[in-house]
Design an enzyme around this catalytic site. Structure first.
Site, PDB file in Angstrom:
ATOM      1  N   CYS A 278       4.220 -14.548   0.506  1.00 14.18           N
ATOM      2  CA  CYS A 278       4.039 -14.185  -0.900  1.00 14.18           C
ATOM      3  C   CYS A 278       4.610 -15.264  -1.802  1.00 14.18           C
ATOM      4  CB  CYS A 278       4.707 -12.841  -1.169  1.00 14.18           C
ATOM      5  SG  CYS A 278       6.383 -12.739  -0.544  1.00 14.18           S
TER       6      CYS A 278
ATOM      7  N   GLU B 131       7.928  -5.422  -4.155  1.00 11.97           N
ATOM      8  CA  GLU B 131       7.917  -6.881  -3.937  1.00 11.97           C
ATOM      9  C   GLU B 131       6.523  -7.231  -3.465  1.00 11.97           C
ATOM     10  OE1 GLU B 131      10.423  -8.392  -4.918  1.00 11.97           O
ATOM     11  OE2 GLU B 131      12.041  -6.930  -4.774  1.00 11.97           O
TER      12      GLU B 131
ATOM     13  N   GLY C 197      -0.362   3.261   6.932  1.00 12.17           N
ATOM     14  CA  GLY C 197      -0.015   3.396   5.517  1.00 12.17           C
ATOM     15  C   GLY C 197      -0.511   4.703   4.922  1.00 12.17           C
ATOM     16  N   PRO C 198      -1.791   4.997   5.064  1.00 14.51           N
ATOM     17  CA  PRO C 198      -2.313   6.223   4.436  1.00 14.51           C
ATOM     18  C   PRO C 198      -1.816   7.523   5.093  1.00 14.51           C
ATOM     19  CG  PRO C 198      -4.053   4.604   4.807  1.00 14.51           C
ATOM     20  CD  PRO C 198      -2.847   4.113   5.533  1.00 14.51           C
TER      21      PRO C 198
ATOM     22  N   LYS D  59       8.921   2.654   7.299  1.00 17.71           N
ATOM     23  CA  LYS D  59       7.619   2.556   7.951  1.00 17.71           C
ATOM     24  C   LYS D  59       7.239   1.082   7.989  1.00 17.71           C
ATOM     25  CE  LYS D  59       3.463   2.036   6.946  1.00 17.71           C
ATOM     26  NZ  LYS D  59       3.055   1.213   8.092  1.00 17.71           N
TER      27      LYS D  59
ATOM     28  N   VAL E  73       1.665   7.854   7.351  1.00 21.63           N
ATOM     29  CA  VAL E  73       3.128   7.874   7.237  1.00 21.63           C
ATOM     30  C   VAL E  73       3.562   7.402   5.843  1.00 21.63           C
ATOM     31  CG1 VAL E  73       5.271   6.926   8.173  1.00 21.63           C
ATOM     32  CG2 VAL E  73       3.409   7.570   9.722  1.00 21.63           C
ATOM     33  N   GLY E  74       2.933   6.322   5.374  1.00 22.09           N
ATOM     34  CA  GLY E  74       3.271   5.791   4.046  1.00 22.09           C
ATOM     35  C   GLY E  74       2.999   6.817   2.962  1.00 22.09           C
TER      36      GLY E  74
ATOM     37  N   GLY F 284       3.478   3.836  12.098  1.00 19.34           N
ATOM     38  CA  GLY F 284       2.318   4.621  11.693  1.00 19.34           C
ATOM     39  C   GLY F 284       1.515   3.903  10.639  1.00 19.34           C
TER      40      GLY F 284
HETATM   41  P1  NAI Z   1      -0.742  -3.938   2.914  1.00 19.03           P
HETATM   42  O1  NAI Z   1      -0.107  -4.095   1.599  1.00 19.03           O
HETATM   43  O2  NAI Z   1      -1.903  -3.014   3.015  1.00 19.03           O
HETATM   44  O3  NAI Z   1       0.346  -3.465   4.000  1.00 19.03           O
HETATM   45  C1  NAI Z   1       1.742  -3.542   3.797  1.00 19.03           C
HETATM   46  C2  NAI Z   1       2.404  -2.242   4.236  1.00 19.03           C
HETATM   47  O4  NAI Z   1       1.941  -1.177   3.397  1.00 19.03           O
HETATM   48  C3  NAI Z   1       2.052  -1.815   5.667  1.00 19.03           C
HETATM   49  O5  NAI Z   1       3.174  -1.215   6.262  1.00 19.03           O
HETATM   50  C4  NAI Z   1       0.955  -0.800   5.433  1.00 19.03           C
HETATM   51  O6  NAI Z   1       0.828   0.111   6.511  1.00 19.03           O
HETATM   52  C5  NAI Z   1       1.453  -0.107   4.177  1.00 19.03           C
HETATM   53  N1  NAI Z   1       0.431   0.612   3.416  1.00 19.03           N
HETATM   54  C6  NAI Z   1      -0.869   0.276   3.274  1.00 19.03           C
HETATM   55  N2  NAI Z   1      -1.499   1.188   2.529  1.00 19.03           N
HETATM   56  C7  NAI Z   1      -0.584   2.120   2.165  1.00 19.03           C
HETATM   57  C8  NAI Z   1      -0.630   3.334   1.408  1.00 19.03           C
HETATM   58  N3  NAI Z   1      -1.762   3.754   0.875  1.00 19.03           N
HETATM   59  N4  NAI Z   1       0.507   4.054   1.247  1.00 19.03           N
HETATM   60  C9  NAI Z   1       1.652   3.624   1.794  1.00 19.03           C
HETATM   61  N5  NAI Z   1       1.755   2.508   2.539  1.00 19.03           N
HETATM   62  C10 NAI Z   1       0.654   1.756   2.724  1.00 19.03           C
HETATM   63  O7  NAI Z   1      -1.151  -5.383   3.429  1.00 19.03           O
HETATM   64  P2  NAI Z   1      -2.322  -5.758   4.470  1.00 19.03           P
HETATM   65  O8  NAI Z   1      -3.510  -4.885   4.266  1.00 19.03           O
HETATM   66  O9  NAI Z   1      -1.735  -5.759   5.800  1.00 19.03           O
HETATM   67  O10 NAI Z   1      -2.682  -7.258   4.011  1.00 19.03           O
HETATM   68  C11 NAI Z   1      -3.725  -7.512   3.053  1.00 19.03           C
HETATM   69  C12 NAI Z   1      -3.325  -8.533   2.028  1.00 19.03           C
HETATM   70  O11 NAI Z   1      -2.160  -8.108   1.344  1.00 19.03           O
HETATM   71  C13 NAI Z   1      -2.943  -9.911   2.534  1.00 19.03           C
HETATM   72  O12 NAI Z   1      -4.020 -10.720   2.794  1.00 19.03           O
HETATM   73  C14 NAI Z   1      -2.071 -10.413   1.409  1.00 19.03           C
HETATM   74  O13 NAI Z   1      -2.858 -10.949   0.378  1.00 19.03           O
HETATM   75  C15 NAI Z   1      -1.376  -9.203   0.948  1.00 19.03           C
HETATM   76  N6  NAI Z   1      -0.020  -9.081   1.550  1.00 19.03           N
HETATM   77  C16 NAI Z   1       1.045  -9.501   0.831  1.00 19.03           C
HETATM   78  C17 NAI Z   1       2.296  -9.446   1.370  1.00 19.03           C
HETATM   79  C18 NAI Z   1       3.489  -9.922   0.619  1.00 19.03           C
HETATM   80  O14 NAI Z   1       4.517 -10.178   1.204  1.00 19.03           O
HETATM   81  N7  NAI Z   1       3.409 -10.027  -0.686  1.00 19.03           N
HETATM   82  C19 NAI Z   1       2.543  -8.951   2.716  1.00 19.03           C
HETATM   83  C20 NAI Z   1       1.358  -8.486   3.393  1.00 19.03           C
HETATM   84  C21 NAI Z   1       0.138  -8.568   2.800  1.00 19.03           C
END
Ligand code: NAI
Ligand code: MG
Length: 474
Positions: A278, A244, A202-203, A169, A205-206, A200
């Site tokens: 990151c 990660e 996160g909440p 996803k 498909v994830g 899709g």
């Molecule tokens: P996020 O962590 O919410 O999204 C990353 C992935 O997780 C996306 O595919 C999202 O759809 C999925 N996801 C979100 N909630 C989920 C759930 N409950 N169950 C399963 N999958 C889920 O990141 P977001 O909201 O796009 O960015 C917010 C902050 O997160 C950024 O400002 C940054 O600080 C951090 N971030 C860190 C990353 C890294 O590489 N360490 C990458 C992206 C964001």
């Protein structure tokens, strides 16, 4: 305009059951460039079922089979370098210097995994028992938007290397990039069901992926906040979870550093991927004894970095991915001022001469203490905090005083001295004097930066489990 209305299940592009549509934008212009039709829980279950059907045959593939698949994948990615680059520029806004690296790196991830498989010992002996390293089962992978190609490739490479099948996803806002990459991966002609991809939320498909009983492991890259939800969700069915996550990397400038070399490295370690990394070194630790000189250099060098059109080869900092991230960065800049930090360069708003696009001003705060929120939280934009220290011991103490432990940087004229400091840092990787990317080095973090490692045998181990067979000797 590009409308992404298919997901990828069992080796075919199919129309999802889900009907929700998400708009896609070019972050440098704010123009709408497409839409994506989102999959739902039923689509996710169909993808998991396809992966489950493909697993028995995939789990029994030979090293040679897996290596051949990985080489076909790298060749298929290389064949469409220009299309991949264009998609990453339009939909994500990454500067040209970074897309160039990213697309090459995506292909090389498969080659590095092929090498890993070649050298990995799947059949072992322990005492008088025969031990075989077996794949866990269907892998679920959830990836973010800040390096869409690289993360998808990494997850898929580990699935194939370990003999697993996978449902990915990707980040929903990266759907055009995902589509181009998927067309490449499809051309590599993997057995049907080995790779499945569902666009899709996160909440939706994830959540299905992380709770479904037929998923054995979850490989996640993204925020620490989402990771906590995922890990809790995965407990019920006892999935292996590899995470990660974020970072708040320290860049330690030792007092002997040659500033001509150290300052540009410190800045680009912090501003890499327009600050959406990151691994970024976002806390610059400098010796009090050279404070004035270093601050003057940080300011003048930072102000030389070109911000703007991602297609321009001289640009070092592009836009943020979307308005939400832009607003988030603005609020962190405001917070830094409220906390008593001083803006050395940058500040709120767009850079001079730029009136549209999610561009922020590369910002450096001084007078930062390590207990401030701007020094503790991952901001995920080009905003750096400078913290002073008195001696090496204090620098190390500040560096390690973080909830995160992903990547650290040490800059010194004396490599031996830098290595001694590196040896005391709590970080998954320590980069000395701007060392180039090593695609073989294990990747992952300590503390809230994650669990487990990717890349090489360390990465493969996460998705394998030993089976011992004991035979009587009488
Ligand atoms: P996020 O962590 O919410 O999204 C990353 C992935 O997780 C996306 O595919 C999202 O759809 C999925 N996801 C979100 N909630 C989920 C759930 N409950 N169950 C399963 N999958 C889920 O990141 P977001 O909201 O796009 O960015 C917010 C902050 O997160 C950024 O400002 C940054 O600080 C951090 N971030 C860190 C990353 C890294 O590489 N360490 C990458 C992206 C964001
Ligand atoms: Mg989120």
């Amino acid at each position: 305009m590009r409308d992404i209305d298919k997901i990828y299940i069992n080796g075919q592009f199919i129309t999802p059951e889900g009907t929700d549509i998400l708009q896609l934008f070019n972050p440098a212009t704010e123009e709408k460039i497409g839409t994506v039709r989102l999959g739902n829980a039923d689509d996710t279950r169909a993808a998991i079922a396809a992966a489950k059907r493909a697993f028995p045959a995939m789990s029994r593939t030979s090293k040679a089979d897996r290596i051949a698949m990985l080489h076909r994948l790298s060749a298929a990615v290389r064949a469409r370098t220009d299309d991949l680059t264009a998609a990453m520029t339009d939909e994500y806004g990454a500067p040209a210097y970074f897309t160039g690296f990213s697309v090459q790196n995506t292909a090389s991830i498969f080659d590095v995994m092929a090498e890993t498989v070649e050298n990995y010992t799947f059949d072992r002996q322990a005492g008088s028992s025969a031990v075989k390293m077996l794949p866990l089962g269907v892998m679920a992978a959830i990836t973010p938007w800040n390096s869409n190609f690289g993360f998808i490739a990494t997850k898929l490479a580990h699935a194939i290397g370990s003999g697993s099948t996978v449902v990915i996803k990707p980040a929903e806002q990266s759907a055009i990039q995902t589509q181009i990459l998927l067309e490449c991966l499809h051309a590599a002609d993997l057995p049907a069901g080995v790779l499945n991809v569902v666009n899709g939320l996160g909440p939706v498909v994830g959540a299905e992926l992380t709770t479904h009983p037929d998923v054995a492991s979850v490989s996640f890259t993204g925020s620490t906040a989402a990771a906590k939800i995922i890990q809790r969700a995965a407990i019920e069915t006892m999935k292996r979870v590899v995470l990660e996550l974020g970072g708040k990397g320290p860049t330690i400038v030792l007092d002997d550093a040659d500033l001509d070399r150290a300052i540009p490295v410190a800045l680009m370690s912090g501003f890499a991927n327009s600050g959406q990394a990151c691994v970024a070194g976002t806390r610059i630790l400098i010796p009090l004894s050279r404070c004035d000189e270093i601050l003057a250099r940080l300011k003048s060098e930072a102000e030389k970095l070109k911000v703007g059109n991602p297609g321009d080869p001289d640009v070092r900092i592009g836009p943020l991915v979307n308005e939400r991230q832009w607003q988030r960065i603005q609020s962190y800049i405001e917070l830094g001022k409220q906390e008593g930090a001083t803006v050395l360069t940058g500040g709120e708003g767009r850079p001079d001469g730029i009136s549209r696009g999610w561009f922020v001003r590369p910002t450096i705060f001084t007078d930062v203490t390590n207990d401030m929120r701007i020094a503790r939280e991952e901001i995920f934009g080009p905003v750096l905090s400078v913290i002073t220290y008195c001696d090496d011991d204090e620098a190390i103490e500040i560096a390690n005083d973080s909830d995160y432990g992903l990547q650290a940087y040490v800059l010194s004229a004396d490599t031996t001295r830098a290595l001694a400091v590196a040896d005391r840092l709590i970080a998954g990787r320590v980069i000395i004097n701007g060392a180039p990317h090593d695609p073989h080095a294990p990747f992952g973090g300590f503390k809230q930066s994650g669990i487990g490692r990717e890349i090489g045998a360390y990465g493969l181990d996460e998705f394998l489990e030993p089976r011992a067979i004991l035979v009587p000797t009488w």
